[in-house]
Design a protein around this motif. Structure first.
Motif, PDB file in Angstrom:
ATOM      1  N   ILE A 266       5.296   2.360   8.133  1.00 19.05           N
ATOM      2  CA  ILE A 266       5.262   1.150   7.318  1.00 19.05           C
ATOM      3  C   ILE A 266       6.683   0.828   6.884  1.00 19.05           C
ATOM      4  N   LEU A 267       7.082  -0.410   7.096  1.00 22.31           N
ATOM      5  CA  LEU A 267       8.395  -0.853   6.636  1.00 22.31           C
ATOM      6  C   LEU A 267       8.295  -1.216   5.159  1.00 22.31           C
ATOM      7  N   PRO A 268       9.260  -0.798   4.363  1.00 19.09           N
ATOM      8  CA  PRO A 268       9.189  -1.124   2.941  1.00 19.09           C
ATOM      9  C   PRO A 268       9.412  -2.615   2.714  1.00 19.09           C
ATOM     10  N   PRO A 269       8.733  -3.188   1.713  1.00 16.48           N
ATOM     11  CA  PRO A 269       8.923  -4.616   1.430  1.00 16.48           C
ATOM     12  C   PRO A 269      10.301  -4.846   0.818  1.00 16.48           C
ATOM     13  N   PRO A 270      10.799  -6.074   0.920  1.00 16.71           N
ATOM     14  CA  PRO A 270      12.101  -6.353   0.303  1.00 16.71           C
ATOM     15  C   PRO A 270      12.005  -6.203  -1.216  1.00 16.71           C
TER      16      PRO A 270
ATOM     17  N   LEU B 221      -0.140   1.799  15.357  1.00 18.85           N
ATOM     18  CA  LEU B 221      -1.363   1.004  15.224  1.00 18.85           C
ATOM     19  C   LEU B 221      -2.206   1.399  14.024  1.00 18.85           C
ATOM     20  N   SER B 222      -2.143   2.667  13.606  1.00 22.30           N
ATOM     21  CA  SER B 222      -2.932   3.104  12.459  1.00 22.30           C
ATOM     22  C   SER B 222      -2.224   2.844  11.128  1.00 22.30           C
ATOM     23  N   GLY B 223      -0.991   2.390  11.175  1.00 21.67           N
ATOM     24  CA  GLY B 223      -0.274   2.062   9.946  1.00 21.67           C
ATOM     25  C   GLY B 223       0.490   3.220   9.347  1.00 21.67           C
ATOM     26  N   ALA B 224       0.712   4.300  10.105  1.00 18.82           N
ATOM     27  CA  ALA B 224       1.458   5.441   9.578  1.00 18.82           C
ATOM     28  C   ALA B 224       2.934   5.080   9.381  1.00 18.82           C
TER      29      ALA B 224
END
Length: 74
Positions: free
Chosen positions: A62-66, A57-60
């Motif tokens: 993060i999936l990398p963008p394509p 929920l805090s954004g720790a």
């Protein structure tokens, strides 16, 4: 636990016991490394489960963008 049916007769509700062969295998908790528990699988406790949820929920996590195509690749 007993409940009444619409016709006034008593109906009994039984809970089936969990069978060990249907349970997920125990594995290390992704947070602390202790063995996981059935009630908070795949974590060892509700504390570790809450820690992981807070990280999501805090954004720790993060999936990398394509990858973006450059003008040279097109």
């Amino acid at each position: 636990m007993k409940q009444r049916k619409k016709d006034g007769k008593k109906a009994e509700i039984y809970q089936l016991p969990l069978q060990k062969n249907n349970l997920r295998p125990s594995r290390p908790c992704p947070e602390c490394g202790k063995m996981s528990q059935q009630d908070s699988y795949p974590f060892c406790s509700s504390r570790c489960r809450a820690i992981d949820l807070n990280r999501w929920l805090s954004g720790a996590y993060i999936l990398p963008p394509p990858p973006q195509k450059t003008d040279e690749e097109e």
